[in-house]
Design an enzyme around this catalytic site. Sequence first.
Site, PDB file in Angstrom:
ATOM      1  N   SER A 143       0.854  -1.188   0.000  1.00  0.00           N
ATOM      2  CA  SER A 143       0.000   0.000   0.000  1.00  0.00           C
ATOM      3  C   SER A 143       0.886   1.233   0.000  1.00  0.00           C
ATOM      4  O   SER A 143       2.079   1.152   0.319  1.00  0.00           O
ATOM      5  CB  SER A 143      -0.853  -0.012   1.280  1.00  0.00           C
ATOM      6  OG  SER A 143      -1.543   1.212   1.440  1.00  0.00           O
ATOM      7  N   TYR A 156      -1.670  -0.889  10.886  1.00  0.00           N
ATOM      8  CA  TYR A 156      -1.750  -1.220   9.449  1.00  0.00           C
ATOM      9  C   TYR A 156      -0.411  -0.938   8.776  1.00  0.00           C
ATOM     10  O   TYR A 156       0.101  -1.751   8.003  1.00  0.00           O
ATOM     11  CB  TYR A 156      -2.874  -0.394   8.826  1.00  0.00           C
ATOM     12  CG  TYR A 156      -3.189  -0.684   7.374  1.00  0.00           C
ATOM     13  CD1 TYR A 156      -3.726  -1.908   6.981  1.00  0.00           C
ATOM     14  CD2 TYR A 156      -2.983   0.288   6.397  1.00  0.00           C
ATOM     15  CE1 TYR A 156      -4.045  -2.153   5.646  1.00  0.00           C
ATOM     16  CE2 TYR A 156      -3.298   0.045   5.062  1.00  0.00           C
ATOM     17  CZ  TYR A 156      -3.830  -1.173   4.687  1.00  0.00           C
ATOM     18  OH  TYR A 156      -4.146  -1.410   3.366  1.00  0.00           O
TER      19      TYR A 156
HETATM   20  P1  NDP Z   1     -11.658  -5.851   0.333  1.00  0.00           P
HETATM   21  O1  NDP Z   1     -12.125  -5.730   1.739  1.00  0.00           O
HETATM   22  O2  NDP Z   1     -12.662  -5.693  -0.755  1.00  0.00           O
HETATM   23  O3  NDP Z   1     -10.921  -7.244   0.124  1.00  0.00           O
HETATM   24  C1  NDP Z   1     -10.170  -7.870   1.134  1.00  0.00           C
HETATM   25  C2  NDP Z   1     -10.083  -9.342   0.819  1.00  0.00           C
HETATM   26  O4  NDP Z   1      -9.293  -9.987   1.825  1.00  0.00           O
HETATM   27  C3  NDP Z   1     -11.446 -10.007   0.831  1.00  0.00           C
HETATM   28  O5  NDP Z   1     -11.542 -10.876  -0.277  1.00  0.00           O
HETATM   29  C4  NDP Z   1     -11.448 -10.815   2.109  1.00  0.00           C
HETATM   30  O6  NDP Z   1     -12.209 -12.005   1.939  1.00  0.00           O
HETATM   31  C5  NDP Z   1      -9.970 -11.155   2.237  1.00  0.00           C
HETATM   32  N1  NDP Z   1      -9.610 -11.535   3.589  1.00  0.00           N
HETATM   33  C6  NDP Z   1      -9.706 -10.823   4.733  1.00  0.00           C
HETATM   34  N2  NDP Z   1      -9.347 -11.573   5.785  1.00  0.00           N
HETATM   35  C7  NDP Z   1      -9.014 -12.802   5.295  1.00  0.00           C
HETATM   36  C8  NDP Z   1      -8.587 -14.013   5.876  1.00  0.00           C
HETATM   37  N3  NDP Z   1      -8.399 -14.147   7.211  1.00  0.00           N
HETATM   38  N4  NDP Z   1      -8.357 -15.071   5.072  1.00  0.00           N
HETATM   39  C9  NDP Z   1      -8.546 -14.979   3.735  1.00  0.00           C
HETATM   40  N5  NDP Z   1      -8.936 -13.845   3.130  1.00  0.00           N
HETATM   41  C10 NDP Z   1      -9.183 -12.780   3.905  1.00  0.00           C
HETATM   42  O7  NDP Z   1     -10.495  -4.772   0.176  1.00  0.00           O
HETATM   43  P2  NDP Z   1      -9.402  -4.487  -0.981  1.00  0.00           P
HETATM   44  O8  NDP Z   1      -9.724  -5.195  -2.220  1.00  0.00           O
HETATM   45  O9  NDP Z   1      -9.228  -3.045  -0.993  1.00  0.00           O
HETATM   46  O10 NDP Z   1      -8.094  -5.113  -0.306  1.00  0.00           O
HETATM   47  C11 NDP Z   1      -7.206  -5.975  -0.969  1.00  0.00           C
HETATM   48  C12 NDP Z   1      -5.778  -5.625  -0.575  1.00  0.00           C
HETATM   49  O11 NDP Z   1      -5.457  -4.334  -1.063  1.00  0.00           O
HETATM   50  C13 NDP Z   1      -5.512  -5.584   0.931  1.00  0.00           C
HETATM   51  O12 NDP Z   1      -4.271  -6.196   1.203  1.00  0.00           O
HETATM   52  C14 NDP Z   1      -5.443  -4.093   1.219  1.00  0.00           C
HETATM   53  O13 NDP Z   1      -4.655  -3.816   2.349  1.00  0.00           O
HETATM   54  C15 NDP Z   1      -4.817  -3.597  -0.059  1.00  0.00           C
HETATM   55  N6  NDP Z   1      -4.973  -2.161  -0.320  1.00  0.00           N
HETATM   56  C16 NDP Z   1      -6.215  -1.616  -0.506  1.00  0.00           C
HETATM   57  C17 NDP Z   1      -6.346  -0.250  -0.697  1.00  0.00           C
HETATM   58  C18 NDP Z   1      -7.683   0.403  -0.839  1.00  0.00           C
HETATM   59  O14 NDP Z   1      -7.742   1.644  -0.828  1.00  0.00           O
HETATM   60  N7  NDP Z   1      -8.777  -0.325  -0.994  1.00  0.00           N
HETATM   61  C19 NDP Z   1      -5.170   0.618  -0.754  1.00  0.00           C
HETATM   62  C20 NDP Z   1      -3.921  -0.060  -0.577  1.00  0.00           C
HETATM   63  C21 NDP Z   1      -3.844  -1.401  -0.367  1.00  0.00           C
HETATM   64  P3  NDP Z   1     -13.078 -12.753   3.073  1.00  0.00           P
HETATM   65  O15 NDP Z   1     -13.634 -11.708   3.983  1.00  0.00           O
HETATM   66  O16 NDP Z   1     -14.118 -13.468   2.259  1.00  0.00           O
HETATM   67  O17 NDP Z   1     -12.126 -13.691   3.737  1.00  0.00           O
END
Ligand code: NDP
Length: 248
Positions: A143, A156
């Site tokens: 990020s 974070y």
């Molecule tokens: P979302 O919340 O849409 O997606 C997060 C994903 O992580 C979901 O599919 C969720 O699935 C999964 N997840 C969470 N906990 C677990 C777990 N214990 N085991 C398996 N899967 C898990 O957010 P984003 O798409 O934004 O996030 C994706 C990545 O991008 C993250 O690493 C985030 O830190 C990073 N990011 C996002 C930014 C933003 O502005 N959105 C900016 C910078 C980085 P489920 O709950 O079904 O397990």
Amino acid sequence: DTATLDGAVALVTGASSGIGEATAELLAEAGASVAVAARREAELEALAERIETDGGDVLVVPTDVTDREQVQAMVDETVETFGRLDILVNNAGVMLLEAAQTADLDDWHQMVEVNLLGLMTATHAALSVMEDQQSGHIVNISSVAGRSASATAGGYNATKFGVNGFTEGLRQDLTDDGIRTTIIEPGLVETELADHIPDEEIKQGARAWADSIEPLQSVDIARSIRFAVSQPQHVSINEMLIRPTQQE
Ligand code: NDP
């Protein structure tokens, strides 16, 4: 980039929403067979149906990345089904913003378990396969918060700075093994990520900020990932920082 990923096998964690979901779709569209992992099975099944309708090959592997056995099984099942593993996208993540003085320790632990240890565990499992192949590509989602820290984000930030450090060490370990690494550093992307912020005031602030600029969409990040993994073998895109144009 329009290079084909025909014959390649990709595994995407956190594929039940947001960036992971969009990435799985784009990699499948480019020709890769894709294993999709996350906890919410219904969302994964819906994604798989869309990929199959578009003619893609997909495997649903419900996985909690904080569980080491489940992570090993996720990699094993992918390799059993598709015969190899070329691309691992460590995307699963949570962002539980809280001021340090009032933070719930469980939230800090959860972020480290998912964002950092989950990514390291999946990498470890994938590496044994990629070492045998002497090829592979590990894409770790960091990020902007992996490059600069800010108030309420220390927990974070710790995980994303950790991702950057781990991935650079990994890169240097793997230079002779044909295995590439890429760090992806998105700025604000419109996803479900901020929905889980425990502190109501911080959550509202995050929403107000998201409304004040034009954020990235998940597909914007997915395109960067597809570009990085579509390069010729001698080209390693180590790091990509992608902000919305209006983000400071
Ligand atoms: P979302 O919340 O849409 O997606 C997060 C994903 O992580 C979901 O599919 C969720 O699935 C999964 N997840 C969470 N906990 C677990 C777990 N214990 N085991 C398996 N899967 C898990 O957010 P984003 O798409 O934004 O996030 C994706 C990545 O991008 C993250 O690493 C985030 O830190 C990073 N990011 C996002 C930014 C933003 O502005 N959105 C900016 C910078 C980085 P489920 O709950 O079904 O397990």
